[in-house]
Design a protein around this motif. Structure first.
Motif, PDB file in Angstrom:
ATOM      1  N   TRP A  57       0.990  -1.115  -0.121  1.00  0.00           N
ATOM      2  CA  TRP A  57       0.026   0.024  -0.137  1.00  0.00           C
ATOM      3  C   TRP A  57       0.736   1.198  -0.172  1.00  0.00           C
ATOM      4  O   TRP A  57       2.089   1.365   0.399  1.00  0.00           O
ATOM      5  N   THR A  72       0.985  -5.429   4.338  1.00  0.00           N
ATOM      6  CA  THR A  72       0.038  -5.878   5.393  1.00  0.00           C
ATOM      7  C   THR A  72      -0.084  -7.681   4.990  1.00  0.00           C
ATOM      8  O   THR A  72       0.070  -7.911   3.820  1.00  0.00           O
ATOM      9  N   LEU A  83       4.895  -0.464   8.602  1.00  0.00           N
ATOM     10  CA  LEU A  83       4.645   1.131   8.079  1.00  0.00           C
ATOM     11  C   LEU A  83       6.085   1.629   7.620  1.00  0.00           C
ATOM     12  O   LEU A  83       6.814   1.672   8.696  1.00  0.00           O
ATOM     13  N   ILE A 108      -3.333   6.133  10.770  1.00  0.00           N
ATOM     14  CA  ILE A 108      -3.359   5.132   9.722  1.00  0.00           C
ATOM     15  C   ILE A 108      -4.496   4.570   9.539  1.00  0.00           C
ATOM     16  O   ILE A 108      -5.337   4.080  10.401  1.00  0.00           O
ATOM     17  N   PHE A 110      -7.311   2.475   6.894  1.00  0.00           N
ATOM     18  CA  PHE A 110      -7.705   1.539   5.572  1.00  0.00           C
ATOM     19  C   PHE A 110      -9.081   1.633   5.295  1.00  0.00           C
ATOM     20  O   PHE A 110      -9.859   1.676   6.154  1.00  0.00           O
ATOM     21  N   LEU A 160      -4.900   3.017   1.358  1.00  0.00           N
ATOM     22  CA  LEU A 160      -4.150   3.386   2.733  1.00  0.00           C
ATOM     23  C   LEU A 160      -4.371   4.915   2.697  1.00  0.00           C
ATOM     24  O   LEU A 160      -4.024   5.530   1.744  1.00  0.00           O
TER      25      LEU A 160
END
Length: 233
Positions: A57, A72, A83, A108, A110, A160
């Protein structure tokens, strides 16, 4: 008397046969259910194996001098995230902002195809590991974490998003970026009004349908709920 005893024995035998039949019927049902659950679990695990492979991502944070990348995977209903924030802007080291930013956070998220949030994690700057280059100079920030998450939610991950609560301005940045002749509305360390002024230099500002989002042609500017810049191009 003998006849009564014989009938009692017959009754007991009948009950015994019925109980035995019920027992074996129940046992057979349990075996069928167990076998079905075993087969179902096997196929579900095989189906979920694809989520154990690493997914990549990214999020463009050039407005604050960074670029976000994440890896991920989902294993046994646990989301594992690695990350990486590439870059190490002045506001992370300058005395006027570095201390304040220790407790600042990266948020963060998603989201799915419709931009609905499926997962959120807030990470303080102080929780990151500083990555250095070959000369030993800071080159980025790294952070890893795991969190329980069901497969159906992970399967809906589409992009993301990264927002922040950072202080991104320094005295030097303000001095260099507030020049009257600058037209870069994405420059760090400028006020909201200055961003709008610079954006308007390219044409009439259009309020987009999304909350706190504005555009002029192919140039766009979006703000988070606290009016910090969340997206700029």
């Amino acid at each position: 008397m003998n006849e009564l005893i014989a009938k009692v024995k017959q009754f007991i035998n009948a009950i015994g046969r019925l109980a035995g039949a019920l027992f074996f019927a129940a046992l057979g049902l349990l075996i069928v259910v167990y076998a079905y659950n075993g087969v179902s679990d096997f196929y579900q695990k095989k189906k979920n194996e694809k989520y154990e492979s690493i997914a990549d991502w990214s999020a463009d944070l050039k407005v604050i001098g960074l670029n976000a990348k994440a890896k991920t995977k989902l294993v046994d209903s646990y989301l594992h995230v690695q990350l990486e924030l590439e870059g190490y802007p002045t506001y992370l080291t300058h005395p006027s902002s570095a201390q304040k930013n220790q407790n600042a956070e990266f948020v963060i998220k998603f989201v799915d195809d419709d931009k609905f949030e499926l997962f959120e994690r807030r990470v303080k700057v102080s929780q990151f590991t500083i990555r250095v280059d070959n000369q030993g100079k800071p080159a980025g920030l790294d952070y890893q974490f795991s969190n329980h998450l069901n497969v159906s939610t992970y399967a809906k991950f589409r992009s993301l998003n990264v927002s922040w609560t950072l202080v991104t301005s320094t005295p030097e940045a303000k001095q260099s970026s507030n020049r009257a002749d600058s037209v870069d509305h994405c420059a760090p360390g400028i006020s909201q009004s200055e961003r709008f002024r610079r954006l308007a230099l390219h044409g009439a500002i259009i309020k987009d349908t999304a909350a706190n989002s504005y555009s002029v042609g192919n140039r766009a500017l979006s703000f988070s709920y606290d009016w910090s810049v969340s997206h700029c191009r």
